[in-house]
Design an enzyme around this catalytic site. Structure first.
Site, PDB file in Angstrom:
ATOM      1  N   CYS A   8       1.475  44.070 100.117  1.00  0.00           N
ATOM      2  CA  CYS A   8       1.570  45.414 100.682  1.00  0.00           C
ATOM      3  C   CYS A   8       2.248  45.297 102.049  1.00  0.00           C
ATOM      4  O   CYS A   8       2.549  44.197 102.497  1.00  0.00           O
ATOM      5  CB  CYS A   8       0.165  45.993 100.813  1.00  0.00           C
ATOM      6  SG  CYS A   8       0.106  47.782 100.917  1.00  0.00           S
ATOM      7  N   CYS A  57       2.838  48.825  97.215  1.00  0.00           N
ATOM      8  CA  CYS A  57       3.432  49.924  97.973  1.00  0.00           C
ATOM      9  C   CYS A  57       4.951  49.797  97.909  1.00  0.00           C
ATOM     10  O   CYS A  57       5.482  48.705  97.715  1.00  0.00           O
ATOM     11  CB  CYS A  57       2.938  49.957  99.413  1.00  0.00           C
ATOM     12  SG  CYS A  57       3.581  48.655 100.468  1.00  0.00           S
ATOM     13  N   CYS A 110      10.340  42.838  99.263  1.00  0.00           N
ATOM     14  CA  CYS A 110       9.654  41.657  98.746  1.00  0.00           C
ATOM     15  C   CYS A 110      10.533  40.427  98.889  1.00  0.00           C
ATOM     16  O   CYS A 110      11.673  40.409  98.421  1.00  0.00           O
ATOM     17  CB  CYS A 110       9.293  41.864  97.276  1.00  0.00           C
ATOM     18  SG  CYS A 110       8.322  40.512  96.599  1.00  0.00           S
TER      19      CYS A 110
END
Length: 144
Positions: free
Chosen positions: A11, A83, A90
Site C-alpha cells: 500500500c 491501493c 509498484c
C-alpha cells in the site's frame, strides 16, 4: 508438508489496508501463507485500523509500518497491491513474484474530517470486512 506460499500486501503508507490484510491473513490463513505488508512510504500504524481489527478479534497492535525496501531480499510469491498508488508505482520484484491488484477504499478518506469518531470507524469497519472477505478466498483465488 508443503512449503507455505509467501505473500506481501503493498500500500502507499502501510498504515491501514495492508496492515488489516496482513492481520486477517495471519489469523485466517497463517497455516498456509507466510504474510507480510509494506508501503511505498511508511506512515505508522493507524490507531483506527488497530481498533476495528481488535473489535473483530484480530490483534495487529504489534505490527509495524515497513518500507518495501525491507523486503528486497525476501522471497515473495505474490505481491498484492491494495491501493491504486501502490499499484501504479509498484517496484520490480526479482524472481517469480506475481503482482496482482485488489483495490480497497482508503478508510480515512471515507468520511469528512469533521465526522464523529463513530462515523470514521464505520468506514474502517466496512473496509476491514471487505478485506476479510477477500482473504477468505485465499490461496485459491490467486491460482486462477
Amino acid at each position: 508438508m508443503s512449503k507455505k506460499m509467501s505473500l506481501l500486501y503493498l500500500c502507499t503508507g502501510n498504515s491501514c489496508r495492508s496492515q488489516m490484510a496482513e492481520g486477517w491473513t495471519r489469523a485466517l490463513k497463517g497455516d498456509q501463507i507466510e504474510v507480510y505488508s509494506a508501503g511505498i512510504e511508511t506512515h505508522g500504524l493507524n490507531p483506527n485500523a488497530v481498533n476495528v481489527m481488535a473489535e473483530a478479534g484480530v490483534d495487529i497492535s504489534n505490527q509495524k509500518s515497513q518500507h518495501i525496501d525491507e523486503f528486497k531480499d525476501t522471497k515473495i510469491d505474490y505481491v498484492i497491491t491494495v491501493c491504486a498508488h501502490a499499484h501504479e508505482t509498484c517496484p520490480f520484484f526479482p524472481g517469480d513474484a506475481k503482482v496482482l491488484h485488489v483495490g480497497f477504499d482508503d478508510p480515512p478518506k471515507l468520511s469528512p474530517a469533521d465526522a464523529s469518531e463513530e462515523v470514521k470507524l464505520d468506514g474502517f469497519r466496512r473496509v476491514r470486512d471487505e478485506i476479510k472477505a477477500f482473504v477468505e478466498t485465499l490461496p485459491g483465488s490467486l491460482e486462477q
